[in-house]
Design a protein around this motif. Sequence first.
Motif, PDB file in Angstrom:
ATOM      1  N   ALA A  40      13.773  -0.676   1.207  1.00 26.62           N
ATOM      2  CA  ALA A  40      12.536   0.224   1.085  1.00 26.62           C
ATOM      3  C   ALA A  40      11.955  -0.266   2.573  1.00 26.62           C
ATOM      4  CB  ALA A  40      11.776  -0.114  -0.050  1.00 26.62           C
ATOM      5  N   GLU A  41      11.182   0.723   2.953  1.00 26.95           N
ATOM      6  CA  GLU A  41      10.113   0.501   4.150  1.00 26.95           C
ATOM      7  C   GLU A  41       9.028   0.288   3.292  1.00 26.95           C
ATOM      8  OE1 GLU A  41       8.260   3.709   6.824  1.00 26.95           O
ATOM      9  OE2 GLU A  41      10.342   3.110   7.520  1.00 26.95           O
ATOM     10  N   VAL A  42       8.314  -0.713   3.669  1.00 25.66           N
ATOM     11  CA  VAL A  42       7.104  -1.241   2.852  1.00 25.66           C
ATOM     12  C   VAL A  42       5.883  -1.347   3.654  1.00 25.66           C
ATOM     13  CG1 VAL A  42       6.162  -2.940   1.101  1.00 25.66           C
ATOM     14  CG2 VAL A  42       8.487  -2.220   1.052  1.00 25.66           C
TER      15      VAL A  42
ATOM     16  N   LYS B 102      11.416  -5.190  -5.028  1.00 26.82           N
ATOM     17  CA  LYS B 102      11.168  -5.315  -6.561  1.00 26.82           C
ATOM     18  C   LYS B 102       9.851  -5.094  -7.166  1.00 26.82           C
ATOM     19  CE  LYS B 102      13.684  -9.354  -5.868  1.00 26.82           C
ATOM     20  NZ  LYS B 102      13.934 -10.733  -6.295  1.00 26.82           N
ATOM     21  N   HIS B 103       8.995  -4.743  -6.178  1.00 28.20           N
ATOM     22  CA  HIS B 103       7.525  -4.544  -6.468  1.00 28.20           C
ATOM     23  C   HIS B 103       7.051  -3.124  -6.615  1.00 28.20           C
ATOM     24  CE1 HIS B 103       7.562  -8.806  -5.622  1.00 28.20           C
ATOM     25  NE2 HIS B 103       7.976  -8.671  -4.403  1.00 28.20           N
ATOM     26  N   SER B 104       5.811  -2.920  -6.619  1.00 30.72           N
ATOM     27  CA  SER B 104       5.103  -1.616  -6.773  1.00 30.72           C
ATOM     28  C   SER B 104       3.923  -1.601  -6.067  1.00 30.72           C
ATOM     29  CB  SER B 104       4.761  -1.086  -8.312  1.00 30.72           C
ATOM     30  OG  SER B 104       4.104  -2.145  -8.838  1.00 30.72           O
ATOM     31  N   ILE B 105       3.266  -0.410  -5.785  1.00 31.34           N
ATOM     32  CA  ILE B 105       2.100  -0.336  -5.077  1.00 31.34           C
ATOM     33  C   ILE B 105       0.970  -1.019  -5.720  1.00 31.34           C
ATOM     34  CG2 ILE B 105       0.348   1.408  -4.324  1.00 31.34           C
ATOM     35  CD1 ILE B 105       2.584   3.316  -3.754  1.00 31.34           C
ATOM     36  N   GLY B 106       0.137  -1.717  -4.917  1.00 27.23           N
ATOM     37  CA  GLY B 106      -0.745  -2.646  -5.391  1.00 27.23           C
ATOM     38  C   GLY B 106      -0.274  -4.085  -5.772  1.00 27.23           C
ATOM     39  N   HIS B 107       0.870  -4.444  -5.664  1.00 27.40           N
ATOM     40  CA  HIS B 107       1.528  -5.656  -5.730  1.00 27.40           C
ATOM     41  C   HIS B 107       1.144  -6.802  -4.937  1.00 27.40           C
ATOM     42  CE1 HIS B 107       4.380  -8.724  -7.417  1.00 27.40           C
ATOM     43  NE2 HIS B 107       4.329  -9.363  -6.179  1.00 27.40           N
ATOM     44  N   ILE B 108       0.490  -7.674  -5.133  1.00 25.63           N
ATOM     45  CA  ILE B 108      -0.147  -8.897  -4.142  1.00 25.63           C
ATOM     46  C   ILE B 108       1.068  -9.450  -3.675  1.00 25.63           C
ATOM     47  CG2 ILE B 108      -1.609 -10.784  -3.873  1.00 25.63           C
ATOM     48  CD1 ILE B 108      -3.341  -9.625  -6.113  1.00 25.63           C
ATOM     49  N   ILE B 109       1.195  -9.665  -2.364  1.00 26.47           N
ATOM     50  CA  ILE B 109       2.143 -10.508  -1.575  1.00 26.47           C
ATOM     51  C   ILE B 109       1.600 -11.744  -1.284  1.00 26.47           C
ATOM     52  CG2 ILE B 109       3.817 -10.618   0.490  1.00 26.47           C
ATOM     53  CD1 ILE B 109       4.138  -8.241  -1.886  1.00 26.47           C
TER      54      ILE B 109
ATOM     55  N   SER C 256       0.879  -1.350   0.017  1.00 28.94           N
ATOM     56  CA  SER C 256       0.140   0.191  -0.096  1.00 28.94           C
ATOM     57  C   SER C 256       0.952   1.052   0.132  1.00 28.94           C
ATOM     58  CB  SER C 256      -0.780   0.033   1.214  1.00 28.94           C
ATOM     59  OG  SER C 256      -0.148  -0.029   2.235  1.00 28.94           O
ATOM     60  N   LYS C 257       2.033   1.009   0.378  1.00 27.72           N
ATOM     61  CA  LYS C 257       3.160   2.512   0.481  1.00 27.72           C
ATOM     62  C   LYS C 257       4.393   1.872   0.508  1.00 27.72           C
ATOM     63  CE  LYS C 257       3.716   6.645   2.980  1.00 27.72           C
ATOM     64  NZ  LYS C 257       3.546   7.115   4.113  1.00 27.72           N
ATOM     65  N   ILE C 258       5.192   2.700  -0.300  1.00 28.20           N
ATOM     66  CA  ILE C 258       6.788   2.525  -0.184  1.00 28.20           C
ATOM     67  C   ILE C 258       7.374   3.643   0.081  1.00 28.20           C
ATOM     68  CG2 ILE C 258       8.641   1.516  -1.842  1.00 28.20           C
ATOM     69  CD1 ILE C 258       6.417   0.688  -3.762  1.00 28.20           C
TER      70      ILE C 258
END
Length: 122
Positions: A17-19, A36-43, A5-7
Amino acid sequence: MIKVSKINWLSEEAKEAEVCLFDGKFSIITFSHPFKHSIGHIIDLPLFTLNAKEIYSLNNIETFSVEREGDTFEHKFSGRVINKESNQILVGEFIIQIDVSLPNDINIGDYVSFICDRIDLY
């Protein structure tokens, strides 16, 4: 479903990064390297603790909770043990693997509380 939701990049060059992850109810601030991900990426991977401590049974209190200590990476959690061999605890939709063995009197299905210095996302 857990999403980024935030990087907050600590070092974009080093990919540190603080994720912030959100499961629809709880938010957890994690440290990630390399991120390596972006906002909205499913973990869909487990998260890992650094220096888990103060692990104890909640004695039949069935609750999930996440509390962050100020602006630090430290969190206090309560959740349900889902795998004792790999020390995995379910908190909301998050699977958190703690870095120490669970006490012998704690079993699968028990609700526990614990504190950790940091949660890592790989």
